[in-house]
Design a protein around this motif. Structure first.
Motif, PDB file in Angstrom:
ATOM      1  N   ILE A 113       0.830  -1.196   0.000  1.00 14.24           N
ATOM      2  CA  ILE A 113       0.000   0.000   0.000  1.00 14.24           C
ATOM      3  C   ILE A 113       0.871   1.254   0.000  1.00 14.24           C
ATOM      4  CG2 ILE A 113      -1.632   1.357   1.357  1.00 14.24           C
ATOM      5  CD1 ILE A 113      -2.948  -1.247   2.185  1.00 14.24           C
ATOM      6  N   CYS A 114       1.903   1.275   0.846  1.00 14.51           N
ATOM      7  CA  CYS A 114       2.738   2.479   0.938  1.00 14.51           C
ATOM      8  C   CYS A 114       3.518   2.721  -0.352  1.00 14.51           C
ATOM      9  CB  CYS A 114       3.670   2.405   2.134  1.00 14.51           C
ATOM     10  SG  CYS A 114       4.866   1.075   2.068  1.00 14.51           S
ATOM     11  N   ASP A 115       3.646   1.704  -1.207  1.00 17.52           N
ATOM     12  CA  ASP A 115       4.368   1.853  -2.476  1.00 17.52           C
ATOM     13  C   ASP A 115       3.668   2.792  -3.451  1.00 17.52           C
ATOM     14  OD1 ASP A 115       6.327   0.111  -1.600  1.00 17.52           O
ATOM     15  OD2 ASP A 115       5.446  -1.632  -2.580  1.00 17.52           O
ATOM     16  N   VAL A 116       2.376   3.005  -3.299  1.00 19.23           N
ATOM     17  CA  VAL A 116       1.653   3.870  -4.237  1.00 19.23           C
ATOM     18  C   VAL A 116       1.504   5.311  -3.741  1.00 19.23           C
ATOM     19  CG1 VAL A 116       0.364   1.973  -5.293  1.00 19.23           C
ATOM     20  CG2 VAL A 116      -0.648   3.230  -3.408  1.00 19.23           C
ATOM     21  N   ILE A 117       1.870   5.569  -2.493  1.00 19.42           N
ATOM     22  CA  ILE A 117       1.803   6.938  -1.971  1.00 19.42           C
ATOM     23  C   ILE A 117       2.773   7.797  -2.786  1.00 19.42           C
ATOM     24  CG2 ILE A 117       2.131   8.425   0.037  1.00 19.42           C
ATOM     25  CD1 ILE A 117       0.123   6.473   0.945  1.00 19.42           C
ATOM     26  N   GLY A 118       2.279   8.901  -3.305  1.00 31.21           N
ATOM     27  CA  GLY A 118       3.094   9.790  -4.136  1.00 31.21           C
ATOM     28  C   GLY A 118       3.025   9.484  -5.625  1.00 31.21           C
ATOM     29  N   ALA A 119       2.338   8.395  -5.992  1.00 32.07           N
ATOM     30  CA  ALA A 119       2.225   8.023  -7.408  1.00 32.07           C
ATOM     31  C   ALA A 119       1.315   8.988  -8.159  1.00 32.07           C
ATOM     32  CB  ALA A 119       1.683   6.595  -7.540  1.00 32.07           C
ATOM     33  N   LYS A 120       1.643   9.215  -9.435  1.00 35.73           N
ATOM     34  CA  LYS A 120       0.764  10.008 -10.305  1.00 35.73           C
ATOM     35  C   LYS A 120      -0.455   9.178 -10.634  1.00 35.73           C
ATOM     36  CE  LYS A 120       3.402  10.711 -13.776  1.00 35.73           C
ATOM     37  NZ  LYS A 120       3.950  11.095 -15.076  1.00 35.73           N
ATOM     38  N   ILE A 131      -3.301   8.682 -13.417  1.00 35.56           N
ATOM     39  CA  ILE A 131      -3.535   8.973 -14.828  1.00 35.56           C
ATOM     40  C   ILE A 131      -4.948   8.572 -15.217  1.00 35.56           C
ATOM     41  CG2 ILE A 131      -2.694   8.528 -17.183  1.00 35.56           C
ATOM     42  CD1 ILE A 131      -0.554   9.762 -15.370  1.00 35.56           C
ATOM     43  N   ASN A 132      -5.638   9.454 -15.960  1.00 35.84           N
ATOM     44  CA  ASN A 132      -6.977   9.172 -16.485  1.00 35.84           C
ATOM     45  C   ASN A 132      -6.856   8.137 -17.600  1.00 35.84           C
ATOM     46  OD1 ASN A 132      -9.433   9.270 -17.929  1.00 35.84           O
ATOM     47  ND2 ASN A 132      -9.765  11.402 -17.359  1.00 35.84           N
ATOM     48  N   LYS A 138      -4.988   0.073 -13.176  1.00 35.25           N
ATOM     49  CA  LYS A 138      -3.632  -0.482 -13.172  1.00 35.25           C
ATOM     50  C   LYS A 138      -2.790   0.268 -12.149  1.00 35.25           C
ATOM     51  CE  LYS A 138       0.352  -1.196 -16.203  1.00 35.25           C
ATOM     52  NZ  LYS A 138       0.922  -0.910 -17.513  1.00 35.25           N
ATOM     53  N   VAL A 139      -1.960  -0.468 -11.434  1.00 32.89           N
ATOM     54  CA  VAL A 139      -0.996   0.124 -10.509  1.00 32.89           C
ATOM     55  C   VAL A 139       0.385  -0.314 -10.969  1.00 32.89           C
ATOM     56  CG1 VAL A 139      -0.171   0.211  -8.127  1.00 32.89           C
ATOM     57  CG2 VAL A 139      -2.640   0.103  -8.583  1.00 32.89           C
ATOM     58  N   GLU A 175       2.973   5.104 -11.086  1.00 30.08           N
ATOM     59  CA  GLU A 175       1.726   5.538 -11.728  1.00 30.08           C
ATOM     60  C   GLU A 175       0.561   4.625 -11.374  1.00 30.08           C
ATOM     61  OE1 GLU A 175       3.477   7.508 -15.842  1.00 30.08           O
ATOM     62  OE2 GLU A 175       2.293   5.689 -15.960  1.00 30.08           O
ATOM     63  N   VAL A 176      -0.591   5.240 -11.236  1.00 35.34           N
ATOM     64  CA  VAL A 176      -1.854   4.526 -11.062  1.00 35.34           C
ATOM     65  C   VAL A 176      -2.761   4.987 -12.189  1.00 35.34           C
ATOM     66  CG1 VAL A 176      -3.879   4.217  -9.583  1.00 35.34           C
ATOM     67  CG2 VAL A 176      -1.606   4.394  -8.550  1.00 35.34           C
ATOM     68  N   THR A 177      -3.287   4.044 -12.962  1.00 30.89           N
ATOM     69  CA  THR A 177      -4.230   4.376 -14.022  1.00 30.89           C
ATOM     70  C   THR A 177      -5.633   4.172 -13.468  1.00 30.89           C
ATOM     71  OG1 THR A 177      -2.649   3.640 -15.686  1.00 30.89           O
ATOM     72  CG2 THR A 177      -4.942   3.881 -16.392  1.00 30.89           C
ATOM     73  N   ALA A 178      -6.455   5.212 -13.591  1.00 31.74           N
ATOM     74  CA  ALA A 178      -7.787   5.171 -12.991  1.00 31.74           C
ATOM     75  C   ALA A 178      -8.848   5.600 -13.987  1.00 31.74           C
ATOM     76  CB  ALA A 178      -7.833   6.075 -11.761  1.00 31.74           C
ATOM     77  N   HIS A 179     -10.050   5.076 -13.776  1.00 33.62           N
ATOM     78  CA  HIS A 179     -11.222   5.466 -14.559  1.00 33.62           C
ATOM     79  C   HIS A 179     -12.070   6.381 -13.684  1.00 33.62           C
ATOM     80  CE1 HIS A 179     -14.492   5.237 -17.386  1.00 33.62           C
ATOM     81  NE2 HIS A 179     -15.313   4.933 -16.395  1.00 33.62           N
TER      82      HIS A 179
END
Length: 75
Positions: A1-8, A10-11, A54-55, A61-65
């Protein structure tokens, strides 16, 4: 979980940057990504396949809808 803190974040539809992951809230049912937009607003994205597509920890980066109405809830 802490690995995604600070990630961009993206739409997934147009590739634009939505914001940055500030925190991941553990709610029991599913985690919730707390995202801060470039404008300083807070968005909450549930960690479900329909929303978090996607993470990529290596790229940061995290890709989100963006689900309908989600941006209307920004604080």
């Amino acid at each position: 979980i802490c690995d995604v803190i600070g990630a961009k974040v993206i739409n997934d539809e147009d590739g634009s940057v939505i914001g940055t992951v500030k925190e991941v809230l553990e709610t029991g049912a599913n985690n919730v990504f707390q995202i801060e937009t470039k404008e300083g607003k807070e968005l909450l994205f549930p960690s479900i396949p329909e929303c978090i597509k996607k993470v990529d920890v290596e790229k940061g980066e995290v890709t989100a809808h963006i689900m309908p109405g989600l941006l209307d809830l920004a604080k």
